[in-house]
Scaffold this active site. Sequence first.
Site, short mmCIF file in Angstrom:
data_model
loop_
_atom_site.label_atom_id
_atom_site.label_comp_id
_atom_site.label_asym_id
_atom_site.label_seq_id
_atom_site.Cartn_x
_atom_site.Cartn_y
_atom_site.Cartn_z
N HIS A 160 0.84 -1.20 0.00
CA HIS A 160 0.00 0.00 0.00
C HIS A 160 0.88 1.26 0.00
CE1 HIS A 160 -3.20 -2.53 2.24
NE2 HIS A 160 -3.73 -2.20 1.08
N CYS A 246 -2.99 1.40 9.60
CA CYS A 246 -4.04 0.49 9.15
C CYS A 246 -4.96 0.06 10.28
CB CYS A 246 -3.44 -0.72 8.44
SG CYS A 246 -2.16 -1.52 9.37
C1 CIR Z 1 -4.04 -7.42 4.12
O1 CIR Z 1 -3.24 -8.08 3.45
O2 CIR Z 1 -4.99 -6.86 3.61
C2 CIR Z 1 -3.83 -7.34 5.60
N1 CIR Z 1 -3.31 -8.57 6.09
C3 CIR Z 1 -2.93 -6.20 5.95
C4 CIR Z 1 -3.50 -4.87 5.62
C5 CIR Z 1 -2.63 -3.75 6.07
N2 CIR Z 1 -3.26 -2.52 5.73
C6 CIR Z 1 -2.62 -1.38 5.62
O3 CIR Z 1 -1.42 -1.32 5.77
N3 CIR Z 1 -3.35 -0.32 5.30
#
Ligand code: CIR
Length: 251
Positions: A160, A246
């Site tokens: 991201h 996140c």
């Molecule tokens: C994913 O792969 O979607 C989650 N395990 C981690 C998301 C992390 N999100 C972020 O950094 N905004």
Amino acid sequence: MAVALLRSVPSSFAGALSAVRPDPPIDVALARAQHDAYRRALEACGASVDVLEADEACPDCVFIEDTAVIGDGVALIARSGAPSRRAETPAVAGALERHGFRVVQMTAPGTLDGGDCMRVGRSLYVGRSPRTNAEGIAQLTRAFPQLRVVPVDLPAGVLHLKCVCSPLGNDRIALAEDSIPAAVFDAEIVWVPADEKYASNLVAVGAHAVVAEGFPRTHDALARAGFSLHPVPVSEARKADGSLTCQSIVL
Ligand code: CIR
């Protein structure tokens, strides 16, 4: 007062998405303790925290940032590029409505994760990532017509946009060296050393910042930039490719 929306860690968290299967596996009890430390750090920053219940059917639901993009009273409910994450959104949409936002739903074939969006002043930077496609960016642009939406190419292997940068307020950002060219951003940069790239993801609340523990050069740079720091452990979220922004949506 800033309000931070969080979502609890489900018992199913050990099954969260990750690019590389974590070894050792996620320790859910430790993840909960670290999430609690994160909540307390946000409170120490002066934020009021609203924690939504976990959904056991959604192992990644703690990563609430990805489910919505907010701005100027509008909440765009994201359609994640990871299909397994799409069931996370109804509870978040309801909460954002309760907090007074007008909710707009993204539709297929658009995909977007909130972690790809970074607001700086009147600009909204959006990563072209494995999770966010061109139609998703078009829907984002329509949802926030008053903002300058700026698509940004990401380095290979970056999940991201906010894996390499974070907003600091007052037209400043933290940006990892050797990631995205500084000229892309209309912002003052606080540089994060390349070998501390993970620490470029942090949550700034006014003059306070919640930061990942164990990154001394980044901490020095942020302290010199005027921030009071609140380091937190984040090993378990990191095993699921998560970090700090996140785990909240700061309203
Ligand atoms: C994913 O792969 O979607 C989650 N395990 C981690 C998301 C992390 N999100 C972020 O950094 N905004």
